[in-house]
Design an enzyme around this catalytic site. Structure first.
Site, PDB file in Angstrom:
ATOM      1  CD  GLU A   1     -58.696  -2.666  68.041  1.00 34.27           C
ATOM      2  OE1 GLU A   1     -59.692  -2.600  67.303  1.00 34.27           O
ATOM      3  OE2 GLU A   1     -58.015  -1.660  68.348  1.00 34.27           O
TER       4      GLU A   1
ATOM      5  CD  GLU B 277     -62.992  -2.004  70.668  1.00 32.34           C
ATOM      6  OE1 GLU B 277     -62.850  -1.051  69.858  1.00 32.34           O
ATOM      7  OE2 GLU B 277     -62.135  -2.331  71.498  1.00 32.34           O
TER       8      GLU B 277
END
Length: 583
Positions: free
Chosen positions: A158, A232
């Site tokens: 991320e 995710e």
């Protein structure tokens, strides 16, 4: 195992179309003797892949120490996954987030005063390179290209939520390639961060927990070709101290997963089995207010903290069965639990009395941080002499994260970073009285710009406006309690005090420790650090893996920082208490 390839908009495995249906399972949050059980239940739910992060701070606790043993034996975990015919998505970081202490970055990096984490800072890069040079070679024969289970490897994590420094991502990707990683690489970001966090030539994937079609559309707009994947897919969430236990109803999670799989995209459920952030390993968030995360990482997952299938397991298994083969095996029953019992803690050892057995003091003019003391987790005790008697205003420039203040061993009060507290008033009984400040690291920030999160007392300490100097700084990592001198408990115990008792069992099994009437501290069983307890909640129990127990007598130790009832009992129960689900 077979080799994953990217062909057009699809993944292929040995030339055949392949969809990744994966679930998060962090080996470092599960007792190693339970790895095989959790992996088997992943396969039984219909997953063909599992995903795991790799915590740098555990594998390399000091610059000159590298561990790949016991509960950190990642090669063994990968071999067990292969034995279940499961593929693996490997996410080695170096930054992992994961609601893990410091996002997995080791605390010793912060001993460098000007270091810039997750950047092209040469000091940071040199540390990352040394780490990968030790981590990756033992894993290369577990890559799918060499017959192992690892299908793909993630670059950073991320990154777009932190920076847009594409040069740093490119450096990490090249480092992985130069060290022999020849399976596909991928990045993951939330849809709004894809442009900042992706890398040309590396597959971009997205993270979200709902509105799958919109999330995948954003990914396709950013990446016109290539397989669509949600790395995710949030089917639950984590909890923080002082909040409520977050849950997501099974039917709602199943509907969202159905919508995602109907698009043909690949998915990794975050989490399939959350496990536990044992000991002091939980992380924290700081968006202008510090919020430490609880130790349970149950995450409202399909497989709960004790590894038992939940209604969500059944619901998601049914959805997966619409799109992929699901084993015809019956869903496993919950594992046995110990019978309920009450345990009286009969012996005590005051922390202040036991200081020589817990750590050595370092003298300095000004308070030293944990990082300057080469300390990762736990507490630091700061001691100084008060020059005068009478009213005193004590001001602490920056408390990281919770300070208990004592004068001549009498508690004066508590200052919490979370509440932005920095000053306390008391009366010094005499010149020469001893000021003690016990500071707890409640978890280094694991997300966002607050990651440069040094612990202890930062900056000067002032007494009535004048800087107080001449300090003894004592690290208390609490990794070894064997030197404490316990004695039979007598009367009320004002913390911080260690309490110890024993209980007998016939056969080890999982259980949960409940501490009604206790306030705050830590719990160990047979020397295994379960984690923190805090009456603030929401978490009000600690998971005990069966493998840490033994037939016959077992020892439980509780550090209570404040006080508890006179009966000094804890309870072993078959069920957890993770707290109310609404504030």
């Amino acid at each position: 195992m077979s080799v994953l390839q990217i062909e057009g908009d699809d993944f292929t495995l040995d030339g055949e179309p392949f969809r990744i249906i994966s679930g998060g399972l962090h080996y470092f949050r599960v007792h190693p003797q339970q790895w095989a059980d959790r992996l088997r239940k992943a396969r039984q739910m219909g997953l063909n892949t599992v995903e795991t992060y790799v915590p740098w701070n555990l594998h390399q606790p000091r610059p000159d120490v590298f561990r790949l043993d016991a509960g950190l034996d990642l090669p063994a975990f990968l071999d067990l996954a292969a034995a279940e015919n499961l593929h693996v998505l490997l996410r080695p970081g170096p930054y992992i987030c994961a609601e893990w202490e410091g996002g997995g970055l080791p605390s010793w990096l912060l001993a460098e005063p000007d270091i810039r984490l997750r950047s092209q800072d040469p000091v940071y890069l040199a540390a990352v390179e040394t780490y990968f040079q030790q981590l990756l070679p033992p894993l290369l024969d577990r890559l799918a290209t060499r017959g192992g289970p690892v299908l793909a490897v993630q670059v950073e994590n991320e990154f777009g939520a932190y920076s847009d420094d594409t040069a740093h991502l490119a450096h990490l990707a090249e480092l992985l390639r130069s060290l022999g990683v020849d399976v596909p690489l991928f990045t993951c970001d939330q849809p709004a961060d894809l442009a900042r966090g992706s890398l040309p030539g590396v597959l971009a994937t997205a993270n979200f927990g709902s509105r799958a079609r919109q999330g995948l559309a954003a990914l396709r707009a950013h990446q016109p070709s290539g397989p669509l994947m949600c790395t995710e897919f949030w089917i639950g969430w984590f909890d923080r101290w002082g909040g409520h236990h977050v849950v997501r109803e099974p039917d709602a999670a199943a509907r969202e997963l159905d919508e995602l799989l109907a698009t043909g995209a690949s998915v990794n459920l975050y989490m399939f089995h959350g496990g536990t952030s044992f000991g002091f390993t939980n992380g924290a968030n700081d968006k202008h207010t510090f919020r430490p995360t609880v130790g349970s990482y149950d995450y409202d997952s399909p497989l709960d903290e004790a590894g038992d299938p939940t209604p969500k397991y059944h619901a998601l298994r049914d959805v997966i069965g619409k799109y992929a083969p699901v084993p015809a095996e019956p869903v496993p029953a919950p594992a046995p639990k110990l019978p309920a019992a009450r345990v009286t803690l009969t012996d005590t050892a005051p922390l202040f009395t036991g200081l020589p057995a817990l750590g050595s003091a370092v003298k300095s003019e000004h308070p030293l941080t944990m990082e300057q003391l080469r300390q990762d987790f736990g507490y630091v005790l700061y001691e100084a002499t008060l020059p005068t008697a009478g009213p005193a205003l004590l001001e602490l420039d920056d408390v990281r994260d919770r300070a208990q203040v004592f004068v001549d061993e009498q508690p004066i009060g508590v200052l919490e970073r979370e509440n932005h507290e920095r000053a306390i008033v008391f009366t010094a009984p005499a010149a020469g009285s001893v000021l003690r400040v016990l500071v707890e690291n409640q978890g280094r920030v694991n997300y966002g710009q607050g990651m440069h999160d040094r612990k202890g007392l930062l900056g000067p300490v002032r007494l009535n406006g004048a800087e107080l100097t001449g300090w003894a700084n004592r690290p208390l990592p609490l990794t070894d309690l064997s030197g404490l001198a316990f004695a039979p408990a007598e009367g009320p115990a004002v913390g911080p005090v260690f309490h110890r008792g024993t209980f007998d069992i016939e056969e080890p099994a999982d259980t949960f420790v409940h501490l009604p009437g206790w306030t705050k501290g830590n719990v160990w069983i047979n020397g295994f650090h379960l984690g923190r307890h805090w009456s603030r909640g929401p978490q009000r129990s600690l998971y005990v893996p069966g493998p840490v127990l033994r037939p016959g007598p077992n020892e439980i130790t509780v550090l209570e920082l404040h006080t508890t009832s006179l009966d000094r009992t804890v309870e072993l129960r078959k069920q957890p208490d993770l707290g109310p689900t609404e504030e």
